[in-house]
Scaffold this active site. Structure first.
Site, PDB file in Angstrom:
ATOM      1  N   GLU A  84       0.919  -1.190   0.020  1.00  0.00           N
ATOM      2  CA  GLU A  84      -0.031  -0.023  -0.025  1.00  0.00           C
ATOM      3  C   GLU A  84       0.860   1.301  -0.059  1.00  0.00           C
ATOM      4  O   GLU A  84       0.615   2.173   0.855  1.00  0.00           O
ATOM      5  CB  GLU A  84      -0.956  -0.030   1.146  1.00  0.00           C
ATOM      6  CG  GLU A  84      -1.797  -1.238   1.120  1.00  0.00           C
ATOM      7  CD  GLU A  84      -2.691  -1.531   2.551  1.00  0.00           C
ATOM      8  OE1 GLU A  84      -2.624  -0.607   3.230  1.00  0.00           O
ATOM      9  OE2 GLU A  84      -3.189  -2.554   2.565  1.00  0.00           O
ATOM     10  N   ASN A  98       1.882  -5.003  -3.230  1.00  0.00           N
ATOM     11  CA  ASN A  98       0.695  -5.427  -2.763  1.00  0.00           C
ATOM     12  C   ASN A  98      -0.290  -4.136  -2.474  1.00  0.00           C
ATOM     13  O   ASN A  98       0.367  -3.410  -1.758  1.00  0.00           O
ATOM     14  CB  ASN A  98       0.616  -6.370  -1.769  1.00  0.00           C
ATOM     15  CG  ASN A  98      -0.497  -7.143  -1.213  1.00  0.00           C
ATOM     16  OD1 ASN A  98      -1.455  -7.705  -2.000  1.00  0.00           O
ATOM     17  ND2 ASN A  98      -1.165  -7.036  -0.035  1.00  0.00           N
ATOM     18  N   GLU A 107      -6.190 -11.054  -1.298  1.00  0.00           N
ATOM     19  CA  GLU A 107      -6.979 -10.783   0.170  1.00  0.00           C
ATOM     20  C   GLU A 107      -8.655 -10.669  -0.244  1.00  0.00           C
ATOM     21  O   GLU A 107      -9.192  -9.947   0.413  1.00  0.00           O
ATOM     22  CB  GLU A 107      -6.617  -9.455   0.810  1.00  0.00           C
ATOM     23  CG  GLU A 107      -4.981  -9.436   1.063  1.00  0.00           C
ATOM     24  CD  GLU A 107      -4.659  -8.129   1.858  1.00  0.00           C
ATOM     25  OE1 GLU A 107      -5.256  -7.492   2.332  1.00  0.00           O
ATOM     26  OE2 GLU A 107      -3.309  -7.910   1.944  1.00  0.00           O
ATOM     27  N   HIS A 148     -10.313  -6.438  -1.922  1.00  0.00           N
ATOM     28  CA  HIS A 148     -11.516  -6.333  -0.771  1.00  0.00           C
ATOM     29  C   HIS A 148     -12.577  -5.394  -1.589  1.00  0.00           C
ATOM     30  O   HIS A 148     -12.646  -4.355  -1.741  1.00  0.00           O
ATOM     31  CB  HIS A 148     -11.104  -5.449   0.323  1.00  0.00           C
ATOM     32  CG  HIS A 148      -9.895  -6.107   1.101  1.00  0.00           C
ATOM     33  ND1 HIS A 148      -9.804  -7.005   1.828  1.00  0.00           N
ATOM     34  CD2 HIS A 148      -8.593  -5.862   1.076  1.00  0.00           C
ATOM     35  CE1 HIS A 148      -9.160  -7.769   2.349  1.00  0.00           C
ATOM     36  NE2 HIS A 148      -8.131  -6.867   2.057  1.00  0.00           N
ATOM     37  N   ASP A 163     -12.322 -10.557  -0.550  1.00  0.00           N
ATOM     38  CA  ASP A 163     -13.376 -10.695   0.370  1.00  0.00           C
ATOM     39  C   ASP A 163     -14.460  -9.888  -0.267  1.00  0.00           C
ATOM     40  O   ASP A 163     -14.089  -9.153  -1.009  1.00  0.00           O
ATOM     41  CB  ASP A 163     -13.528 -10.696   1.933  1.00  0.00           C
ATOM     42  CG  ASP A 163     -12.713  -9.454   2.316  1.00  0.00           C
ATOM     43  OD1 ASP A 163     -12.528  -8.518   1.566  1.00  0.00           O
ATOM     44  OD2 ASP A 163     -12.327  -9.464   3.502  1.00  0.00           O
TER      45      ASP A 163
HETATM   46  O1  9MR Z   1      -7.374  -8.356   8.659  1.00  0.00           O
HETATM   47  C1  9MR Z   1      -6.607  -7.443   9.294  1.00  0.00           C
HETATM   48  C2  9MR Z   1      -6.983  -7.045  10.838  1.00  0.00           C
HETATM   49  O2  9MR Z   1      -7.144  -8.062  11.437  1.00  0.00           O
HETATM   50  C3  9MR Z   1      -6.106  -5.865  11.296  1.00  0.00           C
HETATM   51  O3  9MR Z   1      -6.982  -5.332  12.400  1.00  0.00           O
HETATM   52  C4  9MR Z   1      -6.054  -4.705  10.116  1.00  0.00           C
HETATM   53  C5  9MR Z   1      -5.241  -3.567  10.535  1.00  0.00           C
HETATM   54  O4  9MR Z   1      -5.052  -2.549   9.578  1.00  0.00           O
HETATM   55  O5  9MR Z   1      -5.434  -5.313   9.105  1.00  0.00           O
HETATM   56  C6  9MR Z   1      -6.312  -6.286   8.406  1.00  0.00           C
HETATM   57  O6  9MR Z   1      -5.670  -6.835   7.051  1.00  0.00           O
HETATM   58  C7  9MR Z   1      -5.366  -5.895   6.199  1.00  0.00           C
HETATM   59  C8  9MR Z   1      -4.156  -6.340   5.462  1.00  0.00           C
HETATM   60  O7  9MR Z   1      -3.063  -6.559   6.415  1.00  0.00           O
HETATM   61  C9  9MR Z   1      -3.612  -5.228   4.387  1.00  0.00           C
HETATM   62  N1  9MR Z   1      -4.644  -5.097   3.452  1.00  0.00           N
HETATM   63  C10 9MR Z   1      -5.920  -4.608   4.122  1.00  0.00           C
HETATM   64  C11 9MR Z   1      -6.333  -5.615   5.116  1.00  0.00           C
HETATM   65  C12 9MR Z   1      -7.691  -5.521   5.712  1.00  0.00           C
HETATM   66  O8  9MR Z   1      -7.792  -4.238   6.398  1.00  0.00           O
END
Ligand code: 9MR
Length: 381
Positions: A181, A224, A289, A260, A291
């Site tokens: 990101e 990513n 990722e 997402h 969903d």
């Molecule tokens: O799923 C992850 C969640 O448990 C955390 O609280 C969150 C914190 O930012 O991050 C989520 O995973 C993220 C991933 O690492 C990067 N892309 C977006 C994902 C969803 O927020």
């Protein structure tokens, strides 16, 4: 035929599955079968349905938002969850457990316990691992963000972190999200919230890839991001940056879209074309990722139409990846709504995964399974 990059057990598993599918087996083959239609029987596993060389992954739930929920850390305690994790998937991604906050909690202390447990689990179950992540603006420990370090110190800290973490798992991680990101939605580098880019300038991104490559020459190194499924300002920025880095000989191997998605918005219909333009640069691509969240009705129970639409998004995302030669890794961000990050971050939205809270399979699960099966059949023709 897609190139075979790593061994999976899917052929052997598929061979086992044959008598069940053709109805030759008469005895109940496993206790699972009794649990149909929500069984984990071999013929009904995503990993076994996938074409050779194509891995189907999930995030491994733990840390992050889970810590504020009224359940213990899922990966470490939920036996049913672990069973499905092993049976259904051929790739795993630590959801939080390899992020800085977890793996490097103090400047002079690493905590590898959770990450080790996931890598060992993966090896026991013949799964590959996606490492996530090394250079990000989020989930960094306070000692780092608020440490007041000089530029030289920061550079040395990042180099040591990458060398230590990537080195520890050398040869055991298939793909690393080296940089996560780094652009905003307008395609501008995150020069404010990303501590590395802010303090050290954009050149640090290339160094991160170089250091990761030195520590594990076998791992495939990725950019990513989210909101890069389509051809847009943000994915254009990656497309330009990657060409620049490749021209300089920086070891970048892949570009991945998190995906997402939400049924509020249309499906990104140009996903395949977008992946293809990165493929044309000689990169691997991946969906990392996926969903598909939705607005929940007051009852909390989605309509059949909502479930159908969700299944369609899952199917189309998978089809796009399958249609691109170098897209051999397809990961969903968790498989059960029980542990999803979505309701915690988006009020009124949820139901984003392919299984319900009770691990019941949704149409989206079957959409994935059937799409994988069709791809495998087409490949074997
Ligand atoms: O799923 C992850 C969640 O448990 C955390 O609280 C969150 C914190 O930012 O991050 C989520 O995973 C993220 C991933 O690492 C990067 N892309 C977006 C994902 C969803 O927020």
């Amino acid at each position: 035929m897609r190139p075979l990059r790593f061994a999976t057990a899917s052929l052997a598993v598929a061979a086992l599955a044959l008598p069940l599918m053709t109805g030759v087996a008469t005895a109940d083959p496993s206790p699972d079968r009794a649990a149909a239609p929500h069984s984990n029987a071999t013929f009904d596993r995503l990993r076994a349905a996938a074409p050779e060389g194509f891995v189907v992954g999930t995030a491994v739930a733990g840390g992050g938002h889970h810590l504020s929920q009224d359940y213990p850390d899922p990966f470490t305690y939920d036996r049913e969850y672990r069973k499905i994790l092993a049976r259904q998937f051929s790739s795993v991604s630590p959801e939080n457990q390899m992020k800085w906050d977890y793996i490097h909690p103090e400047r002079d202390r690493y905590d590898f316990a959770q990450a080790d447990a996931i890598v060992e689990f993966a090896e026991r179950h013949d799964q590959v691992v996606r490492g996530h992540t090394l250079l990000w603006h989020s989930q960094n420990p306070e000692w780092l963000e608020k440490g007041g370090f000089s530029k030289e110190e920061l550079r040395a800290i990042l180099r040591e972190h990458i060398t230590t973490v990537v080195g520890r798992y050398a040869g055991r991680i298939q793909q690393w999200d080296v940089a996560n990101e780094i652009f905003d939605d307008q395609g501008r580098l995150r020069t404010q919230d990303n501590i590395w880019i802010r303090e050290l300038g954009p050149g640090i991104v290339a160094d991160a890839f170089r250091w990761a490559h030195e520590a594990d020459p076998a791992a495939k190194l990725f950019f990513n991001d989210y909101n890069v499924e389509s051809v847009n300002a943000k994915s254009n920025a990656y497309h330009a940056l990657v060409q620049d880095l490749l021209a300089q000989g920086v070891p970048v191997d892949g570009f991945s879209v998190q995906a997402h998605l939400s049924t509020r918005y249309g499906f990104p219909g140009d996903l395949k074309d977008n992946l293809r333009r990165f493929d044309a640069l000689g990169l691997e691509t991946a969906v990392t990722e996926l969903d598909v969240r939705m607005d929940l009705p007051e009852s909390g129970v989605p309509t059949a139409e909502q479930e159908r639409k969700q299944a369609d998004y899952y199917r189309r995302a998978l089809e796009a990846c399958l249609a691109v030669d170098g897209c051999n890794s397809f990961t969903i961000w968790g498989f059960t709504d029980k542990y999803s990050w979505v309701p915690v971050f988006f009020e009124g939205e949820g139901f984003a995964n392919v299984m319900t809270d009770d691990f019941d399979r949704k149409p989206a699960f079957y959409a994935l399974r059937d799409t994988l099966k069709a791809a495998k059949k087409a490949e074997n023709r």
